[in-house]
Enzyme design. Structure first.
Site, PDB file in Angstrom:
ATOM      1  N   LYS A  13      48.880  43.794  43.324  1.00  0.00           N
ATOM      2  CA  LYS A  13      49.712  44.116  42.153  1.00  0.00           C
ATOM      3  C   LYS A  13      49.082  45.256  41.341  1.00  0.00           C
ATOM      4  CE  LYS A  13      49.287  39.889  40.494  1.00  0.00           C
ATOM      5  NZ  LYS A  13      48.432  39.217  41.519  1.00  0.00           N
ATOM      6  N   ARG A  88      53.609  34.182  34.495  1.00  0.00           N
ATOM      7  CA  ARG A  88      52.923  33.372  35.491  1.00  0.00           C
ATOM      8  C   ARG A  88      53.356  31.915  35.434  1.00  0.00           C
ATOM      9  NH1 ARG A  88      48.154  36.753  36.109  1.00  0.00           N
ATOM     10  NH2 ARG A  88      46.815  35.940  37.733  1.00  0.00           N
ATOM     11  N   ARG A 127      36.410  43.333  46.270  1.00  0.00           N
ATOM     12  CA  ARG A 127      36.941  44.252  45.249  1.00  0.00           C
ATOM     13  C   ARG A 127      35.884  44.682  44.234  1.00  0.00           C
ATOM     14  NH1 ARG A 127      41.920  42.243  41.929  1.00  0.00           N
ATOM     15  NH2 ARG A 127      40.687  40.346  41.893  1.00  0.00           N
ATOM     16  N   ARG A 161      34.349  41.509  39.244  1.00  0.00           N
ATOM     17  CA  ARG A 161      34.817  40.431  38.375  1.00  0.00           C
ATOM     18  C   ARG A 161      34.114  39.110  38.702  1.00  0.00           C
ATOM     19  NH1 ARG A 161      41.279  41.028  38.647  1.00  0.00           N
ATOM     20  NH2 ARG A 161      41.083  38.755  38.607  1.00  0.00           N
ATOM     21  N   ARG A 172      42.452  29.588  41.634  1.00  0.00           N
ATOM     22  CA  ARG A 172      43.469  30.609  41.312  1.00  0.00           C
ATOM     23  C   ARG A 172      44.689  30.453  42.217  1.00  0.00           C
ATOM     24  NH1 ARG A 172      39.870  35.899  41.627  1.00  0.00           N
ATOM     25  NH2 ARG A 172      41.826  36.983  41.234  1.00  0.00           N
TER      26      ARG A 172
HETATM   27  P1  AP5 Z   1      44.494  44.232  43.560  1.00  0.00           P
HETATM   28  O1  AP5 Z   1      45.496  45.329  43.485  1.00  0.00           O
HETATM   29  O2  AP5 Z   1      43.372  44.284  42.591  1.00  0.00           O
HETATM   30  O3  AP5 Z   1      45.226  42.806  43.540  1.00  0.00           O
HETATM   31  P2  AP5 Z   1      45.962  42.025  42.404  1.00  0.00           P
HETATM   32  O4  AP5 Z   1      47.205  41.454  42.942  1.00  0.00           O
HETATM   33  O5  AP5 Z   1      46.087  42.889  41.154  1.00  0.00           O
HETATM   34  O6  AP5 Z   1      44.917  40.845  42.202  1.00  0.00           O
HETATM   35  P3  AP5 Z   1      44.251  40.170  40.951  1.00  0.00           P
HETATM   36  O7  AP5 Z   1      43.103  39.365  41.491  1.00  0.00           O
HETATM   37  O8  AP5 Z   1      43.918  41.173  39.881  1.00  0.00           O
HETATM   38  O9  AP5 Z   1      45.349  39.231  40.484  1.00  0.00           O
HETATM   39  P4  AP5 Z   1      45.190  37.993  39.698  1.00  0.00           P
HETATM   40  O10 AP5 Z   1      46.605  37.688  39.465  1.00  0.00           O
HETATM   41  O11 AP5 Z   1      44.367  36.915  40.256  1.00  0.00           O
HETATM   42  O12 AP5 Z   1      44.277  38.459  38.445  1.00  0.00           O
HETATM   43  P5  AP5 Z   1      44.613  38.883  36.953  1.00  0.00           P
HETATM   44  O13 AP5 Z   1      43.666  39.947  36.568  1.00  0.00           O
HETATM   45  O14 AP5 Z   1      46.070  39.087  36.756  1.00  0.00           O
HETATM   46  O15 AP5 Z   1      43.916  44.206  45.057  1.00  0.00           O
HETATM   47  C1  AP5 Z   1      42.850  43.344  45.413  1.00  0.00           C
HETATM   48  C2  AP5 Z   1      41.876  44.092  46.340  1.00  0.00           C
HETATM   49  O16 AP5 Z   1      42.518  44.346  47.591  1.00  0.00           O
HETATM   50  C3  AP5 Z   1      41.426  45.456  45.797  1.00  0.00           C
HETATM   51  O17 AP5 Z   1      40.074  45.657  46.112  1.00  0.00           O
HETATM   52  C4  AP5 Z   1      42.303  46.469  46.552  1.00  0.00           C
HETATM   53  O18 AP5 Z   1      41.621  47.692  46.769  1.00  0.00           O
HETATM   54  C5  AP5 Z   1      42.607  45.746  47.871  1.00  0.00           C
HETATM   55  N1  AP5 Z   1      43.971  45.994  48.350  1.00  0.00           N
HETATM   56  C6  AP5 Z   1      45.107  46.125  47.602  1.00  0.00           C
HETATM   57  N2  AP5 Z   1      46.176  46.354  48.387  1.00  0.00           N
HETATM   58  C7  AP5 Z   1      45.709  46.357  49.675  1.00  0.00           C
HETATM   59  C8  AP5 Z   1      46.336  46.552  50.956  1.00  0.00           C
HETATM   60  N3  AP5 Z   1      47.657  46.762  51.066  1.00  0.00           N
HETATM   61  N4  AP5 Z   1      45.550  46.492  52.052  1.00  0.00           N
HETATM   62  C9  AP5 Z   1      44.192  46.254  51.938  1.00  0.00           C
HETATM   63  N5  AP5 Z   1      43.549  46.086  50.750  1.00  0.00           N
HETATM   64  C10 AP5 Z   1      44.304  46.128  49.640  1.00  0.00           C
HETATM   65  O19 AP5 Z   1      44.246  37.528  36.174  1.00  0.00           O
HETATM   66  C11 AP5 Z   1      42.918  37.071  36.067  1.00  0.00           C
HETATM   67  C12 AP5 Z   1      42.891  35.804  35.227  1.00  0.00           C
HETATM   68  O20 AP5 Z   1      43.389  36.071  33.902  1.00  0.00           O
HETATM   69  C13 AP5 Z   1      43.769  34.649  35.737  1.00  0.00           C
HETATM   70  O21 AP5 Z   1      43.121  33.870  36.715  1.00  0.00           O
HETATM   71  C14 AP5 Z   1      44.032  33.877  34.428  1.00  0.00           C
HETATM   72  O22 AP5 Z   1      42.920  33.100  34.059  1.00  0.00           O
HETATM   73  C15 AP5 Z   1      44.186  34.998  33.407  1.00  0.00           C
HETATM   74  N6  AP5 Z   1      45.577  35.472  33.245  1.00  0.00           N
HETATM   75  C16 AP5 Z   1      46.068  36.725  33.502  1.00  0.00           C
HETATM   76  N7  AP5 Z   1      47.385  36.795  33.232  1.00  0.00           N
HETATM   77  C17 AP5 Z   1      47.756  35.554  32.817  1.00  0.00           C
HETATM   78  C18 AP5 Z   1      48.997  34.996  32.408  1.00  0.00           C
HETATM   79  N8  AP5 Z   1      50.138  35.724  32.404  1.00  0.00           N
HETATM   80  N9  AP5 Z   1      49.016  33.669  32.060  1.00  0.00           N
HETATM   81  C19 AP5 Z   1      47.899  32.924  32.069  1.00  0.00           C
HETATM   82  N10 AP5 Z   1      46.672  33.403  32.434  1.00  0.00           N
HETATM   83  C20 AP5 Z   1      46.602  34.705  32.806  1.00  0.00           C
END
Ligand code: AP5
Ligand code: ZN
Length: 216
Positions: A13, A88, A127, A161, A172
């Site tokens: 994402k 979410r 990552r 992270r 997660r």
């Molecule tokens: P990346 O693009 O970073 O993936 P992502 O989907 O953004 O993953 P996240 O881990 O950031 O999502 P998340 O939802 O767990 O975390 P968030 O920060 O929102 O890609 C991942 C890796 O793969 C990278 O290294 C990239 O280079 C590689 N990659 C990408 N595409 C690829 C491809 N096609 N092929 C190969 N490699 C690829 O949330 C973190 C925490 O915050 C949550 O756990 C929660 O505690 C809190 N939080 C955030 N939002 C909320 C909410 N709305 N409600 C409640 N809690 C929340």
């Protein structure tokens, strides 16, 4: 154009949202990045969120809704935004509907990024990101062009992270399945949901997303 990127942790994402922001001028609204900034600043929100995020659980809805409501109301979002990590839960999705109606905005597309669970763990564990500009990288799939130097800003420091480990990934993923996956039928019944193959290479995923947006 206002869109949601929906998918499990590590689906790509953030990677795709960054590129859509660079190439299309849409504003990336990453709740994860906002929370990490709050944790780093030591704000009241950051203090509440820190432990929850490290455990891989979800931050309470009312905090998240307040955060997004303030951000969407800012003038730069008028040109269109990409929600990355929000909503979410069903409560967040309903609150989003309400805030869009109240501000006269429309949700154009919800894009689901489908990725196998095994690949997700490999992606999050490998990552890292630029400590200065936040550009995202991966040990195997997206290394900086010059070793140890950020492609975007030239900085030489990178961060990982705390929640990017195999153990926290289990929590997660459980949160995603129980609380976020039910949003797929929520948006499907409204006719705004489209799927892309998140297992494809990053450029191909981007091509599929822009194809979906061209069809809006
Ligand atoms: P990346 O693009 O970073 O993936 P992502 O989907 O953004 O993953 P996240 O881990 O950031 O999502 P998340 O939802 O767990 O975390 P968030 O920060 O929102 O890609 C991942 C890796 O793969 C990278 O290294 C990239 O280079 C590689 N990659 C990408 N595409 C690829 C491809 N096609 N092929 C190969 N490699 C690829 O949330 C973190 C925490 O915050 C949550 O756990 C929660 O505690 C809190 N939080 C955030 N939002 C909320 C909410 N709305 N409600 C409640 N809690 C929340
Ligand atoms: Zn950088």
């Amino acid at each position: 154009m206002n869109i949601i990127l929906l998918g499990p942790p590590g689906a790509g994402k953030g990677t795709q949202a960054q590129r859509l922001q660079q190439e299309r001028g849409l504003i990336q609204l990453s709740t994860g990045d906002m929370l990490r900034a709050a944790v780093a600043s030591g704000s009241e929100l950051g203090q509440k969120a820190k432990g929850i995020m490290e455990r891989g659980e979800l931050v309470p809805d009312e905090l998240m809704v307040g955060l997004i409501k303030d951000r969407i109301a800012q003038p730069d979002c008028a040109k269109g935004f990409i929600l990355d990590g929000f909503p979410r839960t069903e409560a967040q999705a309903k609150a989003l509907d309400k805030m869009l109606t109240e501000t006269g905005k429309k949700l154009d597309r919800v894009i689901e990024m489908e990725v196998d669970e095994k690949a997700l763990t490999e992606r999050v564990v490998g990552r890292f990101s630029c400590a200065k500009c936040g550009a995202g990288y991966h040990d195997k799939f997206k290394r900086p062009k010059a070793d140890g130097v950020c492609d975007v800003c030239g900085a030489t420091e990178f961060t990982r992270r705390k929640d990017d480990n195999a153990e926290t990934m289990k929590t997660r993923m459980a949160a995603y399945r129980a609380q976020t996956e039910p949003l797929l039928p929520y948006y499907s019944t409204r006719g705004v949901l489209r799927k892309v193959d998140g297992m494809a290479a990053m450029d191909e995923v981007y091509r599929q997303i822009t194809g979906v947006l061209a069809g809006t």
